[in-house]
Design a protein around this motif. Structure first.
Motif, PDB file in Angstrom:
ATOM      1  N   VAL A   1       0.786  -1.225   0.055  1.00 34.33           N
ATOM      2  CA  VAL A   1      -0.188   0.033  -0.063  1.00 34.33           C
ATOM      3  C   VAL A   1       0.960   1.226   0.051  1.00 34.33           C
ATOM      4  CG1 VAL A   1      -1.696   1.182   1.273  1.00 34.33           C
ATOM      5  CG2 VAL A   1      -1.835  -1.263   1.326  1.00 34.33           C
ATOM      6  N   SER A   2       0.551   2.085  -0.895  1.00 34.83           N
ATOM      7  CA  SER A   2       1.344   3.321  -0.989  1.00 34.83           C
ATOM      8  C   SER A   2       0.652   4.735  -0.759  1.00 34.83           C
ATOM      9  CB  SER A   2       2.233   3.394  -2.204  1.00 34.83           C
ATOM     10  OG  SER A   2       2.967   2.308  -2.260  1.00 34.83           O
ATOM     11  N   ARG A   3       0.903   5.482  -0.078  1.00 39.68           N
ATOM     12  CA  ARG A   3       0.429   7.137  -0.169  1.00 39.68           C
ATOM     13  C   ARG A   3       1.253   7.705  -1.359  1.00 39.68           C
ATOM     14  NH1 ARG A   3      -0.380   9.593   4.973  1.00 39.68           N
ATOM     15  NH2 ARG A   3      -2.597   9.556   4.544  1.00 39.68           N
ATOM     16  N   ARG A   4       0.680   7.816  -2.668  1.00 43.13           N
ATOM     17  CA  ARG A   4       1.346   8.581  -3.565  1.00 43.13           C
ATOM     18  C   ARG A   4       1.360  10.134  -3.625  1.00 43.13           C
ATOM     19  NH1 ARG A   4      -0.923   6.194  -9.464  1.00 43.13           N
ATOM     20  NH2 ARG A   4      -2.949   7.293  -8.697  1.00 43.13           N
ATOM     21  N   THR A   5       2.554  10.440  -4.394  1.00 44.44           N
ATOM     22  CA  THR A   5       2.637  12.066  -4.500  1.00 44.44           C
ATOM     23  C   THR A   5       1.366  12.562  -4.849  1.00 44.44           C
ATOM     24  OG1 THR A   5       4.056  11.650  -6.165  1.00 44.44           O
ATOM     25  CG2 THR A   5       5.075  12.279  -4.424  1.00 44.44           C
ATOM     26  N   GLU A   6       0.543  11.813  -5.643  1.00 44.06           N
ATOM     27  CA  GLU A   6      -0.662  12.627  -6.258  1.00 44.06           C
ATOM     28  C   GLU A   6      -1.531  12.667  -5.084  1.00 44.06           C
ATOM     29  OE1 GLU A   6       1.098   9.920  -7.493  1.00 44.06           O
ATOM     30  OE2 GLU A   6       0.539   9.571  -9.488  1.00 44.06           O
ATOM     31  N   GLY A   7      -1.541  12.082  -3.831  1.00 43.42           N
ATOM     32  CA  GLY A   7      -2.157  12.564  -2.761  1.00 43.42           C
ATOM     33  C   GLY A   7      -3.084  11.323  -2.388  1.00 43.42           C
ATOM     34  N   ASP A   8      -3.407  10.389  -3.418  1.00 44.56           N
ATOM     35  CA  ASP A   8      -4.224   9.197  -2.929  1.00 44.56           C
ATOM     36  C   ASP A   8      -3.390   8.088  -2.539  1.00 44.56           C
ATOM     37  OD1 ASP A   8      -2.926   8.685  -5.203  1.00 44.56           O
ATOM     38  OD2 ASP A   8      -4.780   7.709  -6.401  1.00 44.56           O
TER      39      ASP A   8
ATOM     40  N   THR B   1      17.701   7.023  -8.826  1.00 45.09           N
ATOM     41  CA  THR B   1      16.109   7.058  -8.348  1.00 45.09           C
ATOM     42  C   THR B   1      16.356   8.354  -7.590  1.00 45.09           C
ATOM     43  OG1 THR B   1      16.417   5.834  -6.416  1.00 45.09           O
ATOM     44  CG2 THR B   1      15.771   4.656  -8.499  1.00 45.09           C
ATOM     45  N   LEU B   2      15.143   9.430  -7.770  1.00 44.46           N
ATOM     46  CA  LEU B   2      15.238  10.310  -6.819  1.00 44.46           C
ATOM     47  C   LEU B   2      13.606  10.417  -6.343  1.00 44.46           C
ATOM     48  CD1 LEU B   2      16.809  13.514  -8.180  1.00 44.46           C
ATOM     49  CD2 LEU B   2      16.833  13.085  -5.660  1.00 44.46           C
ATOM     50  N   ALA B   3      13.455   9.556  -5.235  1.00 47.20           N
ATOM     51  CA  ALA B   3      12.075   9.350  -5.046  1.00 47.20           C
ATOM     52  C   ALA B   3      11.705   8.834  -3.578  1.00 47.20           C
ATOM     53  CB  ALA B   3      11.388   7.884  -5.981  1.00 47.20           C
ATOM     54  N   TRP B   4      10.409   8.993  -3.274  1.00 46.33           N
ATOM     55  CA  TRP B   4       9.953   8.785  -1.932  1.00 46.33           C
ATOM     56  C   TRP B   4       9.731   7.438  -1.862  1.00 46.33           C
ATOM     57  CZ3 TRP B   4      10.669  12.860   1.150  1.00 46.33           C
ATOM     58  CH2 TRP B   4      10.555  14.118   0.564  1.00 46.33           C
ATOM     59  N   ASN B   5       9.176   6.900  -0.638  1.00 51.55           N
ATOM     60  CA  ASN B   5       8.978   5.339  -0.486  1.00 51.55           C
ATOM     61  C   ASN B   5       7.293   5.160  -1.157  1.00 51.55           C
ATOM     62  OD1 ASN B   5      11.221   5.672   1.230  1.00 51.55           O
ATOM     63  ND2 ASN B   5      10.406   4.746   3.000  1.00 51.55           N
ATOM     64  N   GLY B   6       7.666   4.439  -2.089  1.00 49.06           N
ATOM     65  CA  GLY B   6       6.320   3.953  -2.768  1.00 49.06           C
ATOM     66  C   GLY B   6       6.346   2.663  -3.715  1.00 49.06           C
TER      67      GLY B   6
ATOM     68  N   PRO C   1       4.868   5.294   3.060  1.00 50.75           N
ATOM     69  CA  PRO C   1       4.076   6.599   3.535  1.00 50.75           C
ATOM     70  C   PRO C   1       4.319   7.833   2.293  1.00 50.75           C
ATOM     71  CG  PRO C   1       6.062   6.436   4.718  1.00 50.75           C
ATOM     72  CD  PRO C   1       6.152   5.117   3.744  1.00 50.75           C
ATOM     73  N   GLY C   2       5.182   7.627   1.437  1.00 47.76           N
ATOM     74  CA  GLY C   2       5.210   8.493   0.483  1.00 47.76           C
ATOM     75  C   GLY C   2       5.987   9.953   1.073  1.00 47.76           C
ATOM     76  N   ALA C   3       5.441  10.840   0.550  1.00 42.93           N
ATOM     77  CA  ALA C   3       6.466  12.212   0.940  1.00 42.93           C
ATOM     78  C   ALA C   3       5.614  13.000   2.269  1.00 42.93           C
ATOM     79  CB  ALA C   3       6.129  13.180  -0.121  1.00 42.93           C
ATOM     80  N   LYS C   4       4.450  12.353   2.750  1.00 45.07           N
ATOM     81  CA  LYS C   4       3.912  12.841   4.031  1.00 45.07           C
ATOM     82  C   LYS C   4       4.323  12.405   5.290  1.00 45.07           C
ATOM     83  CE  LYS C   4      -0.284  15.142   2.634  1.00 45.07           C
ATOM     84  NZ  LYS C   4      -1.633  15.136   2.573  1.00 45.07           N
TER      85      LYS C   4
END
Ligand code: AMP
Length: 552
Positions: free
Chosen positions: A39-46, A79-84, A261-264
């Motif tokens: 399960v991922s909280r995406r940078t898109e917010g959903d 890669t330059l990315a959050w956890n997702g 958790p993505g970026a939040k």
């Protein structure tokens, strides 16, 4: 030195010799835990959810896409990315196809980021939309990068006047995923992670398939992070810094559900995910947990499923352990380094400790812990003589083991001393093998789990017209654990009042280092303590300023 036996004198076994491939972790997860969720909280917010089976299929599409882009074995892919979930697909698609997954820490200063992209000679960079502005600045300085690929679908693709962007979802949709994971030498490089060392220039730790799989085994064990298919794990520690403590490998190995958790990373967002996804265990640096605890307290929330959290990267404050305990959450204190990919020790109680009084147990749990099987530790004095494991003698901590680097990427000289890696940490080891960090001999400052190079700060400071000598040291900060304090000897004849000069020096840093690197305070002294060889004597400076309090 251990004695050895010549191969000709031995009777060799008749067991299969199966290379330890990173791709096999994900195929194992697909075969055994195919329906378990990621399960991922995406940078898109959903919130995005799919399964290990979906992830494995898309990782194969990533591998095919890389080959279509001309990326071959041994090539570095950034890669330059959050956890997702997309970052997880890249971990496997890149390493699984024989290329090297170079995770880049976006919190580094731009110059350092372009330095490491060039040093690694990344051919492709995958990035989350939130890093577009950074990518646009980076572009002219990164000639090796042939493709900039945004981790987005076509509908959410950003526009850029500066860089020709490719869309991740469009690219992988073109691939069928009918790809067989290759099998090759397990000692081949799989991933690359740079750490800001004492020299100021980031240095690359180049992991192998073998070291990564062994680290996953050891870190998942009961008594280590105790990861299993019955757990729901939320790695808050970033995938761009030391592989989120190996959880992207240990979770598929054991079949644990993953919640990204993505970026939040604020307290409320983390709490929501813990609650709604029934997270049982998490991992992160103390700063993150301070935010979560504050949210829970202020909003009178309680945890229902959350039972354990691994804290490392900085010393876990005793008060934080106690606060978590009040909410029914056990803190597991761990120590590690980028150079160890990263876990070296985990604190825990053995059967004989269970009958000890609470205070004695806490004393053990607050230490950094025992080494995982696969890591050896020793402490030495200034002459390199081993010190006793008596819990009192403290010295430089040296380690060796199956997931410790033997050299930095492309460095001419190995940092090893007689086969041991000097950690730059100063510690004790007690008779039970529990290691406790007492100081750090390396000069870097660790703020909120991220490094600040004291040398970079000093280099900027001495360019200020009023500064004769400058030394930057860490002082304690209640939120960030450590923050930089700049200690300055003024040039003769400087008459400016110290408050104005302090502000002037702080402003001087703007645009020269990342904003969060700017020293919180500047103190002026008449004479700098120097070693016999003329180096700044940081140990005595730390002693002089140990009670220095920073303004909040
Ligand atoms: P990094 O390579 O960025 O992961 O940083 C590694 C360094 O962080 C170690 O050498 C220690 O100085 C520090 N560190 C990591 N874990 C702990 C811990 N549990 N307690 C104190 N310091 C830690």
């Amino acid at each position: 030195m251990h004695p050895t036996i010549a191969p000709s004198a031995l009777l060799m076994s008749q067991m299969m010799s199966q290379p330890m491939m990173i791709s096999s972790l994900l195929t194992h997860a697909k075969n055994n835990y195919g329906t378990t969720e990621i399960v991922s909280r995406r940078t898109e917010g959903d919130i995005h959810r799919y399964t290990y089976a979906d992830c494995e299929q898309r990782a194969r599409q990533v591998a095919q896409m890389l080959s279509r882009l001309g990326v071959g074995p041994g090539d570095r892919v950034g890669t330059l990315a959050w956890n997702g979930y997309r970052h997880l697909e890249l971990y496997y698609g890149i390493s699984g196809s024989g290329s090297v997954c170079h995770t880049i820490n976006p919190r580094l200063f731009e110059e350092q980021i372009s330095y490491i992209i060039n040093h690694a000679e990344d051919k492709v960079i995958f990035f989350d939309v939130s890093f577009l502005a950074l990518i646009e600045k980076m572009l002219p300085q990164c000639p090796t990068v042939q493709h900039w690929i945004c981790l987005s679908d076509a509908d959410n693709m950003p526009a850029s006047d500066f860089v020709k962007l490719a869309c991740y979802e469009t690219l992988i949709a073109e691939e069928q995923g009918d790809y067989d994971w290759p099998v090759f030498d397990e000692c081949a490089a799989s991933a690359l992670c740079y750490t800001s060392g004492t020299t100021g220039r980031p240095k690359g730790a180049l992991y192998s398939h073998r070291s990564t799989v062994l680290h996953a085994y050891a870190s998942a064990l009961p008594g280590s992070l105790s990861i299993s298919s019955a757990e729901v794990i939320m790695p808050v520690v970033p995938m761009f810094h030391v592989n989120a403590w190996g959880t992207p490998y240990s979770c598929p190995m054991t079949g644990a559900k993953i919640v990204f958790p993505g970026a939040k990373l604020d307290g409320e967002s983390l709490f929501e995910l813990i609650d709604s996804e029934r997270v049982t265990m998490s991992a992160g640096v103390p700063t993150i947990w301070a935010g979560l605890l504050q949210y829970v307290k202020e909003n009178k929330r309680t945890f229902h499923t959350f039972k354990r959290t691994v804290i490392g990267g900085s010393t876990c404050p005793a008060a934080m352990m106690e606060s978590f305990r009040e909410y029914g959450v056990q803190v597991v204190h761990a120590w590690g380094m980028t150079e160890l990919s990263p876990i070296g020790t985990v604190a825990g109680l053995k059967a004989a400790d269970l009958s000890k009084p609470r205070a004695e147990q806490d004393h053990i749990l607050q230490k950094q812990g025992r080494s995982l099987y696969g890591i050896e530790m020793k402490i030495v004095d200034g002459e390199g003589q081993q010190l006793p494991n008596d819990g009192k003698a403290f010295g430089d901590l040296l380690v060796k083991g199956a997931w410790v680097i033997n050299n930095y990427f492309r460095a001419e000289q190995s940092p090893l001393v007689d086969g041991w890696f000097p950690t730059g940490d100063v510690s004790t080891i007690d008779a039970d093998g529990n290691m406790q960090i007492t100081d750090r001999s390396k000069d870097v400052i660790k703020s909120g789990g991220e490094w600040i190079s004291s040398i970079d700060i000093e280099n900027v400071a001495v360019a200020h017209p009023a500064v004769l000598i400058a030394a930057c040291i860490a002082v304690h900060h209640p939120k960030w654990d450590e923050r930089p304090l700049l200690v300055v000897v003024k040039k003769p004849g400087v008459t400016q009042d110290e408050d104005t000069l302090k502000k002037d020096i702080q402003t001087f840093f703007e645009g020269k280092v990342a904003k969060w690197w700017i020293p919180d305070d500047v103190s002026f002294i008449d004479k700098m303590p120097l070693t016999a060889t003329g180096k700044l004597m940081k140990l005595s400076l730390r002693e002089m300023f140990k009670d220095h309090r920073l303004e909040q």
